[in-house]
Design a protein around this motif. Structure first.
Motif, PDB file in Angstrom:
ATOM      1  N   GLN A   1      39.294  69.943  95.308  1.00  0.00           N
ATOM      2  CA  GLN A   1      40.723  70.311  95.401  1.00  0.00           C
ATOM      3  C   GLN A   1      40.962  71.304  96.385  1.00  0.00           C
ATOM      4  O   GLN A   1      41.757  71.500  97.251  1.00  0.00           O
ATOM      5  CB  GLN A   1      41.230  70.689  94.211  1.00  0.00           C
ATOM      6  CG  GLN A   1      41.308  69.495  93.066  1.00  0.00           C
ATOM      7  CD  GLN A   1      41.969  69.896  91.627  1.00  0.00           C
ATOM      8  OE1 GLN A   1      41.755  71.229  91.510  1.00  0.00           O
ATOM      9  NE2 GLN A   1      42.124  69.063  91.003  1.00  0.00           N
ATOM     10  N   HIS A   2      39.927  72.131  96.303  1.00  0.00           N
ATOM     11  CA  HIS A   2      39.790  73.445  97.478  1.00  0.00           C
ATOM     12  C   HIS A   2      39.781  72.748  99.017  1.00  0.00           C
ATOM     13  O   HIS A   2      40.641  73.162  99.982  1.00  0.00           O
ATOM     14  CB  HIS A   2      38.817  74.304  97.323  1.00  0.00           C
ATOM     15  CG  HIS A   2      38.971  75.427  96.335  1.00  0.00           C
ATOM     16  ND1 HIS A   2      39.101  75.387  94.806  1.00  0.00           N
ATOM     17  CD2 HIS A   2      39.343  76.702  96.562  1.00  0.00           C
ATOM     18  CE1 HIS A   2      39.551  76.309  94.406  1.00  0.00           C
ATOM     19  NE2 HIS A   2      39.671  77.379  95.458  1.00  0.00           N
ATOM     20  N   ILE A   3      38.933  71.696  98.972  1.00  0.00           N
ATOM     21  CA  ILE A   3      38.666  71.080 100.452  1.00  0.00           C
ATOM     22  C   ILE A   3      39.846  70.514 100.787  1.00  0.00           C
ATOM     23  O   ILE A   3      40.407  70.729 101.963  1.00  0.00           O
ATOM     24  CB  ILE A   3      37.544  70.319 100.384  1.00  0.00           C
ATOM     25  CG1 ILE A   3      36.172  71.094 100.077  1.00  0.00           C
ATOM     26  CG2 ILE A   3      37.445  69.610 101.852  1.00  0.00           C
ATOM     27  CD1 ILE A   3      34.878  70.075  99.926  1.00  0.00           C
TER      28      ILE A   3
ATOM     29  N   ASP B   1      28.767  67.696 105.713  1.00  0.00           N
ATOM     30  CA  ASP B   1      29.356  68.818 105.835  1.00  0.00           C
ATOM     31  C   ASP B   1      30.307  69.051 104.295  1.00  0.00           C
ATOM     32  O   ASP B   1      30.403  70.151 104.043  1.00  0.00           O
ATOM     33  CB  ASP B   1      30.736  68.392 106.763  1.00  0.00           C
ATOM     34  CG  ASP B   1      30.267  68.423 108.308  1.00  0.00           C
ATOM     35  OD1 ASP B   1      29.192  69.120 108.536  1.00  0.00           O
ATOM     36  OD2 ASP B   1      31.059  68.082 109.091  1.00  0.00           O
ATOM     37  N   ARG B   2      30.467  68.196 103.847  1.00  0.00           N
ATOM     38  CA  ARG B   2      31.392  68.232 102.349  1.00  0.00           C
ATOM     39  C   ARG B   2      30.322  69.069 101.492  1.00  0.00           C
ATOM     40  O   ARG B   2      30.735  69.675 100.702  1.00  0.00           O
ATOM     41  CB  ARG B   2      31.496  66.774 101.709  1.00  0.00           C
ATOM     42  CG  ARG B   2      32.683  66.588 100.883  1.00  0.00           C
ATOM     43  CD  ARG B   2      33.029  65.356 100.382  1.00  0.00           C
ATOM     44  NE  ARG B   2      32.065  64.240 100.411  1.00  0.00           N
ATOM     45  CZ  ARG B   2      31.941  63.369 101.127  1.00  0.00           C
ATOM     46  NH1 ARG B   2      32.575  63.095 102.264  1.00  0.00           N
ATOM     47  NH2 ARG B   2      30.960  62.485 101.019  1.00  0.00           N
TER      48      ARG B   2
ATOM     49  N   LEU C   1      31.969  77.146  99.004  1.00  0.00           N
ATOM     50  CA  LEU C   1      33.281  77.122  98.008  1.00  0.00           C
ATOM     51  C   LEU C   1      32.841  77.691  96.748  1.00  0.00           C
ATOM     52  O   LEU C   1      33.199  78.537  96.046  1.00  0.00           O
ATOM     53  CB  LEU C   1      33.983  75.798  98.173  1.00  0.00           C
ATOM     54  CG  LEU C   1      34.928  75.542  99.255  1.00  0.00           C
ATOM     55  CD1 LEU C   1      35.417  74.158  99.083  1.00  0.00           C
ATOM     56  CD2 LEU C   1      35.845  76.694  99.408  1.00  0.00           C
ATOM     57  N   PHE C   2      31.692  76.953  96.279  1.00  0.00           N
ATOM     58  CA  PHE C   2      31.079  77.394  94.870  1.00  0.00           C
ATOM     59  C   PHE C   2      30.772  78.771  95.078  1.00  0.00           C
ATOM     60  O   PHE C   2      31.254  79.661  94.060  1.00  0.00           O
ATOM     61  CB  PHE C   2      29.965  76.609  94.474  1.00  0.00           C
ATOM     62  CG  PHE C   2      29.409  77.152  93.072  1.00  0.00           C
ATOM     63  CD1 PHE C   2      29.873  76.747  91.813  1.00  0.00           C
ATOM     64  CD2 PHE C   2      28.226  77.773  93.128  1.00  0.00           C
ATOM     65  CE1 PHE C   2      29.332  77.317  90.888  1.00  0.00           C
ATOM     66  CE2 PHE C   2      27.851  78.447  91.674  1.00  0.00           C
ATOM     67  CZ  PHE C   2      28.315  78.019  90.989  1.00  0.00           C
ATOM     68  N   GLU C   3      30.079  79.436  95.950  1.00  0.00           N
ATOM     69  CA  GLU C   3      29.660  80.925  96.042  1.00  0.00           C
ATOM     70  C   GLU C   3      30.660  81.613  96.166  1.00  0.00           C
ATOM     71  O   GLU C   3      30.906  82.788  95.782  1.00  0.00           O
ATOM     72  CB  GLU C   3      28.549  80.759  97.036  1.00  0.00           C
ATOM     73  CG  GLU C   3      27.292  80.296  96.789  1.00  0.00           C
ATOM     74  CD  GLU C   3      25.922  80.623  97.704  1.00  0.00           C
ATOM     75  OE1 GLU C   3      24.956  81.246  96.951  1.00  0.00           O
ATOM     76  OE2 GLU C   3      26.080  80.413  98.905  1.00  0.00           O
TER      77      GLU C   3
ATOM     78  N   ALA D   1      39.811  80.123 105.504  1.00  0.00           N
ATOM     79  CA  ALA D   1      41.152  80.036 105.016  1.00  0.00           C
ATOM     80  C   ALA D   1      41.154  80.354 103.581  1.00  0.00           C
ATOM     81  O   ALA D   1      42.019  80.783 102.835  1.00  0.00           O
ATOM     82  CB  ALA D   1      41.699  78.760 105.423  1.00  0.00           C
ATOM     83  N   VAL D   2      39.932  79.921 102.976  1.00  0.00           N
ATOM     84  CA  VAL D   2      39.966  80.233 101.317  1.00  0.00           C
ATOM     85  C   VAL D   2      39.823  81.634 101.017  1.00  0.00           C
ATOM     86  O   VAL D   2      40.464  82.224 100.186  1.00  0.00           O
ATOM     87  CB  VAL D   2      38.768  79.322 100.874  1.00  0.00           C
ATOM     88  CG1 VAL D   2      38.501  79.745  99.331  1.00  0.00           C
ATOM     89  CG2 VAL D   2      38.960  77.952 100.743  1.00  0.00           C
TER      90      VAL D   2
END
Length: 135
Positions: free
Chosen positions: A63-65, A81-82, A89-91, A129-130
Motif C-alpha cells: 500500500q505504501h508503494i 526493485d519491489r 519501507l519496513f525499516e 516521499a515516505v
C-alpha cells in the motif's frame, strides 16, 4: 568491509527475490542462500527479523508503494526493485531500531548494486516521499 546488517539485507533481498519466483518456506530459503554465500553469516538473527517483518507487513508495504509511486503499478515494478522497496519501507516505517537515513541509504545501495541503472533514483524518490510524509 560490509557490516553484518548490510549483508543481512543482501541475504533478505535474495531470499525475497527467490521466494517470489519459486515459493517455498522463506526461512529455509534464507538459510539456503546464506549457506551458498562465499562467507556465510553465523548469526542470522537480524536477517530473520527483517524477513519475518517484511512478510508480516507485506500488504501494508504494498500500500505504501502504491501510494508513493502511483505512476508505477506493483506488477510493473521490477521484482528486485519491489523487494528493495519492501526492505527499505519496513525499516523506515515499521522498525524503530534502524535510523531513517540508514534505512534509505541501505536501500539505495542495494538498488545500485542489484537493480537497473535507474533503480537507485526510483528507490530514493519513493523512500524520501515516505520520509517526508512521516514528519
Amino acid at each position: 568491509m560490509s557490516s553484518s546488517r548490510h549483508l543481512s539485507r543482501v541475504l533478505v533481498l535474495q531470499t525475497l527475490f527467490a521466494y517470489e519466483f519459486h515459493g517455498g518456506e522463506p526461512k529455509e530459503i534464507l538459510r539456503f542462500v546464506n549457506d551458498g554465500a562465499a562467507n556465510p553469516m553465523s548469526d542470522l538473527s537480524f536477517a530473520e527479523h527483517l524477513l519475518e517483518g517484511i512478510l508480516k507487513e507485506k500488504e501494508a508495504l504494498a500500500q505504501h508503494i502504491e501510494k508513493y509511486a502511483p505512476q508505477w503499478p506493483l506488477d510493473k515494478i521490477a521484482p528486485i526493485d519491489r523487494a528493495i522497496l519492501e526492505i527499505g519501507l519496513f525499516e523506515l516505517c515499521k522498525d524503530d531500531s534502524v535510523p531513517d537515513v540508514v534505512a534509505i541509504n541501505e536501500a539505495i545501495e542495494l538498488a545500485k548494486t542489484f537493480g537497473s541503472e535507474n533503480s537507485g533514483k526510483f528507490v530514493n524518490g519513493v523512500l524520501n516521499a515516505v520520509l517526508k510524509s512521516k514528519v
